[in-house]
Design a protein around this motif. Structure first.
Motif, PDB file in Angstrom:
ATOM      1  N   MET A  58       0.844  -1.189   0.000  1.00 12.25           N
ATOM      2  CA  MET A  58       0.000   0.000   0.000  1.00 12.25           C
ATOM      3  C   MET A  58       0.887   1.249   0.000  1.00 12.25           C
ATOM      4  SD  MET A  58      -2.741  -1.637  -0.087  1.00 12.25           S
ATOM      5  CE  MET A  58      -4.072  -0.525   0.128  1.00 12.25           C
ATOM      6  N   PRO A  59       1.143   1.822  -1.183  1.00 14.22           N
ATOM      7  CA  PRO A  59       2.091   2.930  -1.293  1.00 14.22           C
ATOM      8  C   PRO A  59       1.522   4.312  -0.974  1.00 14.22           C
ATOM      9  CG  PRO A  59       1.243   2.411  -3.447  1.00 14.22           C
ATOM     10  CD  PRO A  59       0.649   1.402  -2.487  1.00 14.22           C
ATOM     11  N   PHE A  60       0.237   4.405  -0.697  1.00 15.89           N
ATOM     12  CA  PHE A  60      -0.445   5.699  -0.614  1.00 15.89           C
ATOM     13  C   PHE A  60       0.111   6.614   0.475  1.00 15.89           C
ATOM     14  CE2 PHE A  60      -3.444   2.195  -1.548  1.00 15.89           C
ATOM     15  CZ  PHE A  60      -3.434   2.330  -2.924  1.00 15.89           C
ATOM     16  N   GLY A  61       0.297   6.082   1.672  1.00 17.90           N
ATOM     17  CA  GLY A  61       0.808   6.901   2.770  1.00 17.90           C
ATOM     18  C   GLY A  61       2.200   7.427   2.496  1.00 17.90           C
ATOM     19  N   VAL A  62       3.057   6.561   1.943  1.00 16.02           N
ATOM     20  CA  VAL A  62       4.431   6.969   1.642  1.00 16.02           C
ATOM     21  C   VAL A  62       4.432   8.035   0.555  1.00 16.02           C
ATOM     22  CG1 VAL A  62       6.652   6.187   0.751  1.00 16.02           C
ATOM     23  CG2 VAL A  62       5.417   4.779   2.380  1.00 16.02           C
ATOM     24  N   LEU A  63       3.626   7.828  -0.479  1.00 17.73           N
ATOM     25  CA  LEU A  63       3.549   8.827  -1.556  1.00 17.73           C
ATOM     26  C   LEU A  63       3.098  10.178  -1.021  1.00 17.73           C
ATOM     27  CD1 LEU A  63       2.061   6.827  -4.565  1.00 17.73           C
ATOM     28  CD2 LEU A  63       4.300   7.913  -4.431  1.00 17.73           C
ATOM     29  N   ASN A  64       2.073  10.170  -0.207  1.00 20.03           N
ATOM     30  CA  ASN A  64       1.563  11.433   0.341  1.00 20.03           C
ATOM     31  C   ASN A  64       2.557  12.099   1.290  1.00 20.03           C
ATOM     32  OD1 ASN A  64      -0.953  11.490  -1.030  1.00 20.03           O
ATOM     33  ND2 ASN A  64      -1.777  10.009   0.412  1.00 20.03           N
ATOM     34  N   ALA A  65       3.300  11.294   2.044  1.00 14.65           N
ATOM     35  CA  ALA A  65       4.281  11.858   2.978  1.00 14.65           C
ATOM     36  C   ALA A  65       5.504  12.401   2.244  1.00 14.65           C
ATOM     37  CB  ALA A  65       4.706  10.792   3.986  1.00 14.65           C
ATOM     38  N   LEU A  66       5.968  11.673   1.235  1.00 13.63           N
ATOM     39  CA  LEU A  66       7.161  12.098   0.507  1.00 13.63           C
ATOM     40  C   LEU A  66       6.877  13.206  -0.501  1.00 13.63           C
ATOM     41  CD1 LEU A  66       8.922   8.677  -0.214  1.00 13.63           C
ATOM     42  CD2 LEU A  66       9.547  10.389   1.499  1.00 13.63           C
ATOM     43  N   ILE A  67       5.664  13.182  -1.070  1.00 15.12           N
ATOM     44  CA  ILE A  67       5.311  14.147  -2.113  1.00 15.12           C
ATOM     45  C   ILE A  67       3.991  14.819  -1.743  1.00 15.12           C
ATOM     46  CG2 ILE A  67       5.044  14.486  -4.615  1.00 15.12           C
ATOM     47  CD1 ILE A  67       6.252  11.587  -4.866  1.00 15.12           C
ATOM     48  N   PRO A  68       4.017  15.752  -0.797  1.00 19.57           N
ATOM     49  CA  PRO A  68       2.764  16.396  -0.370  1.00 19.57           C
ATOM     50  C   PRO A  68       2.158  17.330  -1.424  1.00 19.57           C
ATOM     51  CG  PRO A  68       4.639  17.370   0.764  1.00 19.57           C
ATOM     52  CD  PRO A  68       5.162  16.218  -0.029  1.00 19.57           C
ATOM     53  N   ASP A  69       2.963  17.751  -2.388  1.00 19.98           N
ATOM     54  CA  ASP A  69       2.472  18.613  -3.463  1.00 19.98           C
ATOM     55  C   ASP A  69       1.610  17.764  -4.400  1.00 19.98           C
ATOM     56  OD1 ASP A  69       2.294  19.884  -6.058  1.00 19.98           O
ATOM     57  OD2 ASP A  69       3.921  21.218  -5.450  1.00 19.98           O
ATOM     58  N   ARG A  70       0.294  17.975  -4.361  1.00 18.39           N
ATOM     59  CA  ARG A  70      -0.652  17.150  -5.126  1.00 18.39           C
ATOM     60  C   ARG A  70      -0.412  17.226  -6.635  1.00 18.39           C
ATOM     61  NH1 ARG A  70      -2.191  13.333  -2.288  1.00 18.39           N
ATOM     62  NH2 ARG A  70      -3.930  12.981  -3.664  1.00 18.39           N
ATOM     63  N   ALA A  71       0.000  18.375  -7.132  1.00 17.89           N
ATOM     64  CA  ALA A  71       0.239  18.517  -8.569  1.00 17.89           C
ATOM     65  C   ALA A  71       1.445  17.664  -8.990  1.00 17.89           C
ATOM     66  CB  ALA A  71       0.456  19.980  -8.942  1.00 17.89           C
ATOM     67  N   LYS A  72       2.513  17.705  -8.207  1.00 19.80           N
ATOM     68  CA  LYS A  72       3.685  16.887  -8.517  1.00 19.80           C
ATOM     69  C   LYS A  72       3.352  15.409  -8.421  1.00 19.80           C
ATOM     70  CE  LYS A  72       7.440  20.010  -7.399  1.00 19.80           C
ATOM     71  NZ  LYS A  72       8.690  20.211  -6.672  1.00 19.80           N
ATOM     72  N   LEU A  73       2.596  15.054  -7.385  1.00 23.32           N
ATOM     73  CA  LEU A  73       2.209  13.655  -7.217  1.00 23.32           C
ATOM     74  C   LEU A  73       1.378  13.184  -8.405  1.00 23.32           C
ATOM     75  CD1 LEU A  73       2.120  11.045  -5.631  1.00 23.32           C
ATOM     76  CD2 LEU A  73       0.257  12.007  -4.258  1.00 23.32           C
ATOM     77  N   SER A  74       0.454  14.001  -8.860  1.00 22.21           N
ATOM     78  CA  SER A  74      -0.373  13.642 -10.020  1.00 22.21           C
ATOM     79  C   SER A  74       0.480  13.449 -11.268  1.00 22.21           C
ATOM     80  CB  SER A  74      -1.431  14.714 -10.283  1.00 22.21           C
ATOM     81  OG  SER A  74      -2.372  14.728  -9.241  1.00 22.21           O
ATOM     82  N   ARG A  75       1.458  14.342 -11.462  1.00 28.32           N
ATOM     83  CA  ARG A  75       2.331  14.210 -12.637  1.00 28.32           C
ATOM     84  C   ARG A  75       3.175  12.935 -12.547  1.00 28.32           C
ATOM     85  NH1 ARG A  75       2.666  19.932 -11.852  1.00 28.32           N
ATOM     86  NH2 ARG A  75       4.686  19.714 -10.783  1.00 28.32           N
ATOM     87  N   LEU A  76       3.643  12.613 -11.343  1.00 23.41           N
ATOM     88  CA  LEU A  76       4.422  11.391 -11.184  1.00 23.41           C
ATOM     89  C   LEU A  76       3.555  10.151 -11.408  1.00 23.41           C
ATOM     90  CD1 LEU A  76       6.731  12.352  -8.212  1.00 23.41           C
ATOM     91  CD2 LEU A  76       7.433  11.789 -10.540  1.00 23.41           C
ATOM     92  N   LEU A  77       2.346  10.164 -10.885  1.00 27.98           N
ATOM     93  CA  LEU A  77       1.451   9.030 -11.103  1.00 27.98           C
ATOM     94  C   LEU A  77       1.102   8.874 -12.578  1.00 27.98           C
ATOM     95  CD1 LEU A  77      -0.884   9.308  -7.986  1.00 27.98           C
ATOM     96  CD2 LEU A  77       0.765   7.482  -8.485  1.00 27.98           C
ATOM     97  N   ALA A  78       1.123   9.977 -13.306  1.00 29.95           N
ATOM     98  CA  ALA A  78       0.845   9.920 -14.746  1.00 29.95           C
ATOM     99  C   ALA A  78       1.952   9.185 -15.495  1.00 29.95           C
ATOM    100  CB  ALA A  78       0.666  11.329 -15.305  1.00 29.95           C
TER     101      ALA A  78
END
Length: 108
Positions: A58-78
Motif C-alpha cells: 500500500m504505497p499511498f501513505g508513503v507517496l503522500n508523505a514524501l510528495i505532499p504537493d498534489r500537482a507533482k504527485l499527479s504528474r508522477l502518477l501519470a
C-alpha cells in the motif's frame, strides 16, 4: 620486483549518497525523479507505520508523505502504467515508490 602505482579515482555523489548525508545532518535532500524536482526529508522513511503499509503493498501513505504537493504527485502518477480504466496501476505505483525510496538511499 616492480611496484604498482595506485590509481586514485574520483566519483560524483549519487542521489542515494546525498540522501544518506542529508539524513545524517537532518537536511532535506533534493532529487530529480522522473522529471520532477523533489525536496524530501529522508526522516519520513523512518516512520514504522508508513513502511509497514508499503511492505504490505500500500504505497499511498508513503507517496503522500514524501510528495505532499498534489500537482507533482499527479504528474508522477501519470508516468505509471495505466489500468484499462485509465488509472495508474497499483503495481506500477509500487514500482515508482520503490525507485523513489531507493533513490533516497533507504535501507543502506
Amino acid at each position: 620486483m616492480a611496484t604498482q602505482a595506485t590509481k586514485k579515482t574520483t566519483t560524483t555523489k549519487t542521489d542515494a549518497v546525498k540522501a544518506l548525508e542529508a539524513e545524517a545532518t537532518g537536511k532535506k535532500v533534493t532529487i530529480d525523479f522522473r522529471g520532477e524536482v523533489l525536496a524530501i526529508d529522508p526522516e519520513v522513511l523512518d516512520d514504522y507505520t508508513l513502511m509497514e503499509q508499503l511492505s504490505s503493498g500500500m504505497p499511498f501513505g508513503v507517496l503522500n508523505a514524501l510528495i505532499p504537493d498534489r500537482a507533482k504527485l499527479s504528474r508522477l502518477l501519470a508516468t505509471c502504467e495505466k489500468s484499462p480504466a485509465g488509472n495508474p496501476k497499483l503495481s506500477s505505483a509500487m514500482e515508482m515508490v520503490n525507485e523513489l525510496v531507493e533513490a533516497l538511499g533507504a535501507g543502506k
